[in-house]
Design a protein around this motif. Structure first.
Motif, PDB file in Angstrom:
ATOM      1  N   LYS A  31       0.855  -1.292   0.075  1.00  0.00           N
ATOM      2  CA  LYS A  31      -0.066   0.008   0.009  1.00  0.00           C
ATOM      3  C   LYS A  31       0.790   1.221   0.000  1.00  0.00           C
ATOM      4  O   LYS A  31       0.488   2.344  -0.316  1.00  0.00           O
ATOM      5  CB  LYS A  31      -0.783   0.127   1.460  1.00  0.00           C
ATOM      6  CG  LYS A  31      -0.192   0.141   2.430  1.00  0.00           C
ATOM      7  CD  LYS A  31      -1.206   0.044   3.814  1.00  0.00           C
ATOM      8  CE  LYS A  31      -0.515   0.003   5.188  1.00  0.00           C
ATOM      9  NZ  LYS A  31       0.274  -1.138   5.545  1.00  0.00           N
ATOM     10  N   ASN A  32       2.274   1.074   0.415  1.00  0.00           N
ATOM     11  CA  ASN A  32       3.054   2.381   0.394  1.00  0.00           C
ATOM     12  C   ASN A  32       3.891   2.449  -0.881  1.00  0.00           C
ATOM     13  O   ASN A  32       4.798   3.176  -0.836  1.00  0.00           O
ATOM     14  CB  ASN A  32       3.570   2.359   1.791  1.00  0.00           C
ATOM     15  CG  ASN A  32       2.740   2.437   3.034  1.00  0.00           C
ATOM     16  OD1 ASN A  32       1.960   3.186   3.012  1.00  0.00           O
ATOM     17  ND2 ASN A  32       2.907   1.649   3.918  1.00  0.00           N
ATOM     18  N   LEU A  33       3.833   1.428  -1.629  1.00  0.00           N
ATOM     19  CA  LEU A  33       4.722   1.539  -2.636  1.00  0.00           C
ATOM     20  C   LEU A  33       4.060   1.722  -4.323  1.00  0.00           C
ATOM     21  O   LEU A  33       2.662   1.504  -4.197  1.00  0.00           O
ATOM     22  CB  LEU A  33       5.410   0.206  -2.878  1.00  0.00           C
ATOM     23  CG  LEU A  33       6.243  -0.219  -1.707  1.00  0.00           C
ATOM     24  CD1 LEU A  33       6.806  -1.530  -1.817  1.00  0.00           C
ATOM     25  CD2 LEU A  33       7.312   0.720  -1.675  1.00  0.00           C
ATOM     26  N   HIS A  34       4.881   2.109  -5.168  1.00  0.00           N
ATOM     27  CA  HIS A  34       3.966   2.075  -6.444  1.00  0.00           C
ATOM     28  C   HIS A  34       3.698   0.729  -7.014  1.00  0.00           C
ATOM     29  O   HIS A  34       4.256  -0.209  -6.793  1.00  0.00           O
ATOM     30  CB  HIS A  34       5.252   2.866  -7.453  1.00  0.00           C
ATOM     31  CG  HIS A  34       4.759   3.147  -8.917  1.00  0.00           C
ATOM     32  ND1 HIS A  34       4.647   4.359  -8.917  1.00  0.00           N
ATOM     33  CD2 HIS A  34       4.335   2.417 -10.058  1.00  0.00           C
ATOM     34  CE1 HIS A  34       4.214   4.555 -10.213  1.00  0.00           C
ATOM     35  NE2 HIS A  34       4.192   3.513 -11.043  1.00  0.00           N
ATOM     36  N   PRO A  35       2.520   1.100  -7.569  1.00  0.00           N
ATOM     37  CA  PRO A  35       1.495   2.285  -8.227  1.00  0.00           C
ATOM     38  C   PRO A  35       0.706   2.767  -7.090  1.00  0.00           C
ATOM     39  O   PRO A  35      -0.258   3.734  -7.412  1.00  0.00           O
ATOM     40  CB  PRO A  35       0.864   1.591  -9.375  1.00  0.00           C
ATOM     41  CG  PRO A  35       0.625   0.191  -8.834  1.00  0.00           C
ATOM     42  CD  PRO A  35       1.751  -0.258  -8.089  1.00  0.00           C
ATOM     43  N   ASN A  36       0.505   2.068  -6.000  1.00  0.00           N
ATOM     44  CA  ASN A  36      -0.538   2.650  -4.882  1.00  0.00           C
ATOM     45  C   ASN A  36       0.005   3.821  -4.312  1.00  0.00           C
ATOM     46  O   ASN A  36      -0.903   4.854  -4.085  1.00  0.00           O
ATOM     47  CB  ASN A  36      -0.689   1.514  -3.892  1.00  0.00           C
ATOM     48  CG  ASN A  36      -1.336   0.309  -4.436  1.00  0.00           C
ATOM     49  OD1 ASN A  36      -2.313   0.248  -4.859  1.00  0.00           O
ATOM     50  ND2 ASN A  36      -0.412  -0.706  -4.325  1.00  0.00           N
ATOM     51  N   LYS A  37       1.307   4.033  -4.195  1.00  0.00           N
ATOM     52  CA  LYS A  37       1.777   5.394  -3.780  1.00  0.00           C
ATOM     53  C   LYS A  37       2.786   5.837  -4.902  1.00  0.00           C
ATOM     54  O   LYS A  37       3.915   5.298  -4.745  1.00  0.00           O
ATOM     55  CB  LYS A  37       2.463   5.266  -2.215  1.00  0.00           C
ATOM     56  CG  LYS A  37       2.981   6.638  -1.688  1.00  0.00           C
ATOM     57  CD  LYS A  37       3.309   6.472  -0.356  1.00  0.00           C
ATOM     58  CE  LYS A  37       3.839   7.881   0.205  1.00  0.00           C
ATOM     59  NZ  LYS A  37       4.394   7.821   1.690  1.00  0.00           N
ATOM     60  N   LYS A  38       2.342   6.793  -5.464  1.00  0.00           N
ATOM     61  CA  LYS A  38       3.292   7.038  -6.640  1.00  0.00           C
ATOM     62  C   LYS A  38       4.810   7.237  -6.497  1.00  0.00           C
ATOM     63  O   LYS A  38       5.206   7.966  -5.775  1.00  0.00           O
ATOM     64  CB  LYS A  38       2.439   8.223  -7.412  1.00  0.00           C
ATOM     65  CG  LYS A  38       1.256   7.752  -8.098  1.00  0.00           C
ATOM     66  CD  LYS A  38       1.245   6.927  -9.248  1.00  0.00           C
ATOM     67  CE  LYS A  38       0.086   6.672 -10.002  1.00  0.00           C
ATOM     68  NZ  LYS A  38      -0.094   5.478 -11.183  1.00  0.00           N
ATOM     69  N   ASN A  39       5.610   6.572  -7.405  1.00  0.00           N
ATOM     70  CA  ASN A  39       6.948   6.848  -7.503  1.00  0.00           C
ATOM     71  C   ASN A  39       7.640   6.277  -6.128  1.00  0.00           C
ATOM     72  O   ASN A  39       8.892   6.597  -5.841  1.00  0.00           O
ATOM     73  CB  ASN A  39       7.169   8.256  -7.571  1.00  0.00           C
ATOM     74  CG  ASN A  39       6.792   8.711  -8.831  1.00  0.00           C
ATOM     75  OD1 ASN A  39       6.697   8.124  -9.859  1.00  0.00           O
ATOM     76  ND2 ASN A  39       6.330  10.083  -8.832  1.00  0.00           N
TER      77      ASN A  39
END
Length: 225
Positions: A131-139
């Motif tokens: 949830k804290n990584l791309h693509p959920n958290k962009k870049n």
């Protein structure tokens, strides 16, 4: 802070580290120790990956494919800088060299996730982080560096880092902090503070400028009087 994964599949270089790899630059957000507990017997003829890592989370800045020739890494592929004739006085417009194999965050995520469309991490690697990584958290990307080879103590949040991956994977081949106290660890690169794209373009421009056609001198009209 530490985390762990119970992994039941083949955990080998042959499975996860195919391809030429990437050079990725970004801003370090955090790092922690991550341990993989293997639940399945690994095949003897494959290279089993380490099971303790420094999990490095970065905010993506740019990336390019690694380039190899006869097993030796060479600078990334570039288009040639060219000079285009403009007008009848042999004046020239400059077309700057550009990186051929530059990749964006979405392309990088697809390449290193081993088919996991929901994350830039392979499935069952560290699902709590998805949830804290791309693509959920962009870049935002997480890369794993062998704890026995890379000390996390030299890095801190906010550092600019350059990571080379082992093949098209999240596994780290090398990682450096981009400041004047560390070697840039880029093929042919000695300028430490700049992005690798700028460094390579500067070098190619210097080479190409030596071959740039020289404009002919304009003839004096008085010679025809």
């Amino acid at each position: 802070m530490s985390s762990s994964t119970n992994y039941s599949g083949a955990f080998t270089k042959e499975r996860f580290c195919g391809g030429d790899g990437f050079i990725v630059e970004g801003i370090l957000q955090k790092h922690n120790i991550h341990t993989v507990f293997l639940q399945a017997k690994q095949t003897l003829h494959d290279t089993v990956l380490p099971t303790r890592y420094v999990a490095i989370t970065i905010e993506f800045d740019n990336a390019v494919k690694r380039n190899w020739k006869d097993g030796v890494e060479i600078p990334p592929k570039m288009t040639r800088a060219t000079a285009i004739t403009k007008g009848y006085l042999n004046k020239f417009d400059r077309v700057q060299a550009t990186l051929v194999d530059k990749v964006n965050a979405d392309q990088l995520s697809t390449a290193i996730s081993n088919g996991n469309k929901n994350s830039s991490l392979p499935s069952n690697f560290h699902d709590d982080a998805i949830k804290n990584l791309h693509p959920n958290k962009k870049n935002y990307f997480e890369f794993w560096a062998d704890v026995d080879k890379f000390s996390h103590k030299i890095f801190k949040s906010g550092d600019e880092v350059r990571i080379k991956t082992m093949g098209d994977s999240i596994f780290v081949d090398s990682v450096v902090k981009m400041d004047s106290n560390n070697i840039a660890n880029f093929a042919g690169d000695s300028n430490l503070g700049d992005s690798f794209a700028n460094n390579i373009m500067k070098r190619y421009d210097q080479i190409e400028s030596n071959n740039k056609p020289q404009p002919e001198e304009e003839e004096d009209d008085d010679e025809w009087k």
